[in-house]
Scaffold this active site. Structure first.
Site, PDB file in Angstrom:
ATOM      1  N   SER A   1     -13.586  -5.913  -2.195  1.00  0.00           N
ATOM      2  CA  SER A   1     -12.559  -5.546  -1.222  1.00  0.00           C
ATOM      3  C   SER A   1     -11.928  -4.215  -1.612  1.00  0.00           C
ATOM      4  O   SER A   1     -11.642  -3.967  -2.778  1.00  0.00           O
ATOM      5  CB  SER A   1     -11.456  -6.603  -1.185  1.00  0.00           C
ATOM      6  OG  SER A   1     -10.351  -6.109  -0.442  1.00  0.00           O
TER       7      SER A   1
ATOM      8  N   VAL B   1     -13.213 -11.635   5.320  1.00  0.00           N
ATOM      9  CA  VAL B   1     -12.477 -11.483   4.052  1.00  0.00           C
ATOM     10  C   VAL B   1     -13.490 -11.161   2.955  1.00  0.00           C
ATOM     11  O   VAL B   1     -14.457 -11.906   2.759  1.00  0.00           O
ATOM     12  CB  VAL B   1     -11.707 -12.783   3.693  1.00  0.00           C
ATOM     13  CG1 VAL B   1     -10.987 -12.623   2.359  1.00  0.00           C
ATOM     14  CG2 VAL B   1     -10.710 -13.136   4.785  1.00  0.00           C
ATOM     15  N   ALA B   2     -13.271 -10.047   2.260  1.00  0.00           N
ATOM     16  CA  ALA B   2     -14.231  -9.631   1.234  1.00  0.00           C
ATOM     17  C   ALA B   2     -14.176 -10.527   0.002  1.00  0.00           C
ATOM     18  O   ALA B   2     -13.134 -11.095  -0.323  1.00  0.00           O
ATOM     19  CB  ALA B   2     -13.955  -8.191   0.834  1.00  0.00           C
TER      20      ALA B   2
ATOM     21  N   GLN C   1      -7.628 -11.972  -4.342  1.00  0.00           N
ATOM     22  CA  GLN C   1      -8.748 -11.881  -3.402  1.00  0.00           C
ATOM     23  C   GLN C   1      -9.557 -13.170  -3.388  1.00  0.00           C
ATOM     24  O   GLN C   1     -10.033 -13.611  -2.345  1.00  0.00           O
ATOM     25  CB  GLN C   1      -9.644 -10.685  -3.785  1.00  0.00           C
ATOM     26  CG  GLN C   1     -10.628 -10.286  -2.703  1.00  0.00           C
ATOM     27  CD  GLN C   1      -9.935  -9.682  -1.483  1.00  0.00           C
ATOM     28  OE1 GLN C   1      -8.904  -9.026  -1.599  1.00  0.00           O
ATOM     29  NE2 GLN C   1     -10.482  -9.929  -0.312  1.00  0.00           N
TER      30      GLN C   1
ATOM     31  N   HIS D   1      -6.285  -1.961   8.988  1.00  0.00           N
ATOM     32  CA  HIS D   1      -6.712  -1.588   7.629  1.00  0.00           C
ATOM     33  C   HIS D   1      -7.062  -0.094   7.569  1.00  0.00           C
ATOM     34  O   HIS D   1      -7.989   0.365   8.225  1.00  0.00           O
ATOM     35  CB  HIS D   1      -7.918  -2.440   7.227  1.00  0.00           C
ATOM     36  CG  HIS D   1      -8.455  -2.144   5.858  1.00  0.00           C
ATOM     37  ND1 HIS D   1      -8.392  -3.044   4.815  1.00  0.00           N
ATOM     38  CD2 HIS D   1      -9.070  -1.043   5.347  1.00  0.00           C
ATOM     39  CE1 HIS D   1      -8.949  -2.513   3.736  1.00  0.00           C
ATOM     40  NE2 HIS D   1      -9.373  -1.296   4.036  1.00  0.00           N
TER      41      HIS D   1
ATOM     42  N   HIS E   1      -9.034  -3.507  -1.073  1.00  0.00           N
ATOM     43  CA  HIS E   1      -7.681  -3.820  -1.554  1.00  0.00           C
ATOM     44  C   HIS E   1      -7.656  -3.940  -3.074  1.00  0.00           C
ATOM     45  O   HIS E   1      -6.618  -3.747  -3.698  1.00  0.00           O
ATOM     46  CB  HIS E   1      -7.166  -5.109  -0.911  1.00  0.00           C
ATOM     47  CG  HIS E   1      -6.807  -4.934   0.525  1.00  0.00           C
ATOM     48  ND1 HIS E   1      -5.602  -4.402   0.929  1.00  0.00           N
ATOM     49  CD2 HIS E   1      -7.498  -5.179   1.662  1.00  0.00           C
ATOM     50  CE1 HIS E   1      -5.564  -4.340   2.254  1.00  0.00           C
ATOM     51  NE2 HIS E   1      -6.712  -4.808   2.717  1.00  0.00           N
TER      52      HIS E   1
ATOM     53  N   GLU F   1     -11.162  -3.750  12.025  1.00  0.00           N
ATOM     54  CA  GLU F   1      -9.827  -4.068  11.492  1.00  0.00           C
ATOM     55  C   GLU F   1      -8.897  -2.902  11.805  1.00  0.00           C
ATOM     56  O   GLU F   1      -8.829  -1.929  11.060  1.00  0.00           O
ATOM     57  CB  GLU F   1      -9.902  -4.309   9.975  1.00  0.00           C
ATOM     58  CG  GLU F   1     -10.657  -5.572   9.595  1.00  0.00           C
ATOM     59  CD  GLU F   1     -10.501  -5.936   8.119  1.00  0.00           C
ATOM     60  OE1 GLU F   1      -9.865  -5.177   7.364  1.00  0.00           O
ATOM     61  OE2 GLU F   1     -11.024  -7.002   7.749  1.00  0.00           O
TER      62      GLU F   1
ATOM     63  N   ASP G   1      -3.147  -2.559   4.526  1.00  0.00           N
ATOM     64  CA  ASP G   1      -3.007  -3.092   5.875  1.00  0.00           C
ATOM     65  C   ASP G   1      -1.581  -2.750   6.301  1.00  0.00           C
ATOM     66  O   ASP G   1      -0.664  -2.801   5.474  1.00  0.00           O
ATOM     67  CB  ASP G   1      -3.182  -4.624   5.877  1.00  0.00           C
ATOM     68  CG  ASP G   1      -4.573  -5.041   5.441  1.00  0.00           C
ATOM     69  OD1 ASP G   1      -5.493  -4.209   5.528  1.00  0.00           O
ATOM     70  OD2 ASP G   1      -4.720  -6.195   5.012  1.00  0.00           O
TER      71      ASP G   1
HETATM   72 ZN   LIG Z   1      -7.258  -4.770   4.691  1.00  0.00          ZN
END
Ligand SMILES: [Zn+2]
Length: 278
Positions: free
Chosen positions: A192, A186-187, A156, A247, A194, A244, A201
């Site tokens: 995030s 973008v985190a 990340q 996502h 993720h 998004e 995604d």
């Molecule tokens: Zn994502």
């Protein structure tokens, strides 16, 4: 008593002792099996770092009493009551040790369900749901594939730093201003979804996904497998993240349907549950 009668009597006693022993052994075996079944059924589950805020929507009732709910399984063999409402965003970062602790709960997604060989892992709790979903889409003739599931904090960090550079190149912004702008797309590491292993995604991380049949299929079917579109266009003021379409976040089947019915994003739903709990 003749010798013959005596022998017969002894034989009868021996048979009775033998039958008695057989009966005792049988009772012992039954007791042992019952004990093993009880031990297996009541075995404590793994401590799971992603279950910090795990909750069941059906637990919330008007009188604040917790109702016991039997697991219900749907046509895909998935427990519809299982949920995970871990909320991660810019204001709610994951604990520093989450990245390390979650590793033991990650599993490799079978290649038939994904189109990326670099990031391939997902939380084991989500695995049956995401694979059942992709399998069903493929059965419906839709080429849905997992593109980017779990990412480590280190992965990340690279993505975030690259985004900051691109922001600086295109806008001239630097420092905090560039980071703030980058964070809408973008985190930062630890903020995030993720990093949780609870989302993915699909096919591509691109706004072009919204024009695909995969996206259309997801909007119609994802909730049946416990997934919600995490970053809706109309919820950007609340989530702080741009729309998004690619996502999707696992929350649980009953919860996903509830969130969609209430027309909420995860932030709103978590707050709604807290209010209902009083
Ligand atoms: Zn994502």
């Amino acid at each position: 008593m003749t010798e013959r009668q005596l022998a017969r009597k002894k034989a009868i006693i021996r048979r009775r002792i033998f039958l008695g022993l057989c009966f005792a052994v049988l009772v012992l075996i039954i007791a042992l099996v019952a004990f093993i079944i009880k031990a297996v059924v009541s075995a404590p589950e793994d401590k799971n770092p992603s279950e910090i805020t795990s909750s069941d929507v059906s637990d919330v009732s008007s009188d604040n009493k917790v109702e016991e709910v039997e697991p219900q399984v749907n046509e895909y063999g998935l427990d519809v009551t299982f949920s995970n409402l871990l909320l991660v965003n810019g204001k709610n970062p994951l604990p520093d040790d989450y990245d390390k602790n979650v590793r033991e709960f990650l599993v490799e997604i079978d290649p038939q369900y994904r189109n990326n060989n670099y990031v391939t892992k997902i939380h084991k709790d989500v695995y049956p749901y995401i694979t059942a979903m992709v399998a069903k889409a493929q059965k419906d003739g839709v080429d849905l594939k997992v593109w980017s599931p779990f990412r480590s904090y280190a992965d990340q960090k690279v993505l975030f730093e690259n985004k900051v550079k691109r922001v600086t190149d295109s806008t001239g912004l630097t420092g905090d201003a560039a980071e703030k702008e980058a964070a809408t797309v973008v985190a930062r590491p630890g903020t995030s979804e993720h990093n949780t292993g609870l989302c993915a995604d699909f096919n591509m991380a691109s706004s072009k996904f919204a024009d695909t049949e995969m996206y259309k299929w997801m909007t119609e079917n994802a909730e049946d497998f416990g997934f919600i579109m995490r970053y809706r266009e109309d919820k950007q003021p609340i989530t702080g993240v741009i729309h998004e379409s690619w996502h999707w976040r696992f929350v649980g089947i009953n919860v996903a349907k509830d969130i969609n019915r209430l027309d909420m994003c995860l932030e709103e739903y978590v707050e709604y549950l807290e209010k209902n709990r009083g």
